[in-house]
Design an enzyme around this catalytic site. Structure first.
Site, short mmCIF file in Angstrom:
data_model
loop_
_atom_site.label_atom_id
_atom_site.label_comp_id
_atom_site.label_asym_id
_atom_site.label_seq_id
_atom_site.Cartn_x
_atom_site.Cartn_y
_atom_site.Cartn_z
N THR A 1 12.61 4.63 -28.93
CA THR A 1 11.58 6.24 -29.45
C THR A 1 13.06 6.40 -30.60
O THR A 1 14.45 5.94 -30.57
CB THR A 1 12.95 6.96 -28.53
OG1 THR A 1 12.46 6.73 -26.79
CG2 THR A 1 12.72 8.08 -28.56
N LYS B 1 6.39 11.34 -28.39
CA LYS B 1 7.77 11.57 -27.92
C LYS B 1 8.77 12.06 -27.57
O LYS B 1 9.51 12.54 -27.24
CB LYS B 1 8.38 9.64 -27.87
CG LYS B 1 9.86 9.35 -27.16
CD LYS B 1 9.33 8.98 -25.79
CE LYS B 1 10.96 8.85 -24.94
NZ LYS B 1 10.53 8.24 -23.59
N LYS C 1 20.11 11.17 -28.85
CA LYS C 1 19.78 10.75 -30.32
C LYS C 1 18.56 11.62 -30.11
O LYS C 1 17.83 12.04 -31.41
CB LYS C 1 19.47 8.99 -30.46
CG LYS C 1 19.36 8.51 -31.34
CD LYS C 1 17.36 7.98 -30.96
CE LYS C 1 17.39 6.90 -29.97
NZ LYS C 1 16.50 6.81 -28.50
#
Ligand code: NAP
Length: 293
Positions: free
Chosen positions: A96, A171, A239
């Site tokens: 990701t 995502k 993150k």
């Protein structure tokens, strides 16, 4: 592309099980991991070579699948692959990272005739182990069709979302929901502890009703038992939330729930919880309910 021969870089909680499914599908050519013993052990288990370095891995096949932590890590491993990549090869990234990083890397590789597909996943380590991940893919349709068997080896659902970067954009949307659900479930279960409710009966009744969800089913009991082995590391969710925040700023849209989750997860990470599962957020929620008015 004739026969697909895949090298996997990043054999962590997600990449390791993905490599196992690729081996079962007869597609795995080699593996590489920054910490070498992980690659050596998996290579022995699966009967494939452990590559000497990322360029060696790229030379041994025609597809490189990456699953590393964050943007800078992906940039480092792709740069290290470059001497071994040939025109016609494809890099698939299952990490990701941000759509911006994705588009930049794809453009750089395109200049060398190398294709790029962003293919972030959802479904947790359980989904990776069972080969039932949900994959959100972006890239040129001809490239995607060529490498489709690679993604299907570890997924139950593969959605092609559009051009390169659209998998990572999807995502980011997913992670807004993941963080919101974690905020809601951890806050609710910290509240339930204060109310002294019987935990097993609580889990059963909540799961059966409108509040039921994947995170509650897979992490509810462990968090109530104070167990936070990952799973999905809190530092990695932080993150992801920072990626959502950067995208929101670019698009001039407010994501207040993401702002709240960033504050909570930054505190959790500051307190030493980077490697703890995202359900460790309940520790912050328990603390918050102890704070006097
Ligand atoms: P993990 O268990 O911490 O594994 C991270 C992997 O990346 C390890 O193999 C690590 O190598 C490698 N790595 C990190 N920095 C590197 C660098 N600079 N150079 C080379 N290799 C590097 O993490 P994970 O849970 O598998 O997550 C991997 C990615 O998938 C992340 O982007 C995460 O956000 C995403 N993801 C995770 C989940 C989940 O539930 N866990 C679900 C969906 C998506 P070492 O062994 O040397 O540390």
């Amino acid at each position: 592309m004739s026969e697909l021969r895949v090298g996997v870089i990043g054999l962590g909680a997600m990449g390791g099980p993905m490599a196992r499914h690729l081996a079962s599908a007869g597609l795995l050519a080699s593996v590489w991991n920054r910490t070498p013993h992980r690659a050596d052990e998996l290579a022995t288990e699966l009967g494939v070579p452990a590559a000497a370095d990322p360029a060696d891995l790229a030379r041994r096949g025609n597809v490189v699948l990456t699953c590393v932590s964050a943007d800078g890590d992906l940039e480092a491993v792709i740069s290290a692959c470059r001497p071994g990549l040939s025109p016609g090869d494809v890099v698939i990234d299952a990490s990701t990272v941000s759509p911006m990083t994705t588009r930049r890397l794809a453009a750089e590789l395109a200049e060398a005739g190398v294709g790029y597909v962003d293919a972030p996943v959802s479904g947790g380590v359980e989904g990776a182990r069972k080969g039932t991940l949900s994959v959100m893919a972006g890239g040129e349709s001809a490239t995607l069709e060529r490498i489709r068997p690679v993604l299907e080896a570890f997924s139950a659902r593969l959605a092609v979302m559009g051009e390169v970067g659209s998998g990572q954009a999807t995502k980011a949307v997913n992670q807004v929901m993941v963080a919101g659900i974690a905020e809601a479930v951890c806050e609710a279960l910290a509240f339930s502890e204060k109310l002294n409710l019987p935990s097993e009966r609580l889990m059963e009744v909540l799961s059966a009703g409108a509040a039921g969800n994947w995170f509650l089913d897979h992490r509810g009991r462990t968090m109530l038992a104070d167990r936070f082995e990952p799973g999905f590391k809190s530092g990695l969710l932080l993150k992801d939330l920072r990626i959502c925040d950067a995208l929101a700023r670019e698009l001039d849209i407010e994501l207040p729930m993401v702002d709240a989750a960033i504050t909570d997860y930054a505190r959790l990470v500051d307190e030493g919880g980077y490697d703890d599962d995202t359900s460790a957020l309940i520790r912050i929620k328990r603390g918050a309910s102890d704070t006097p008015d």
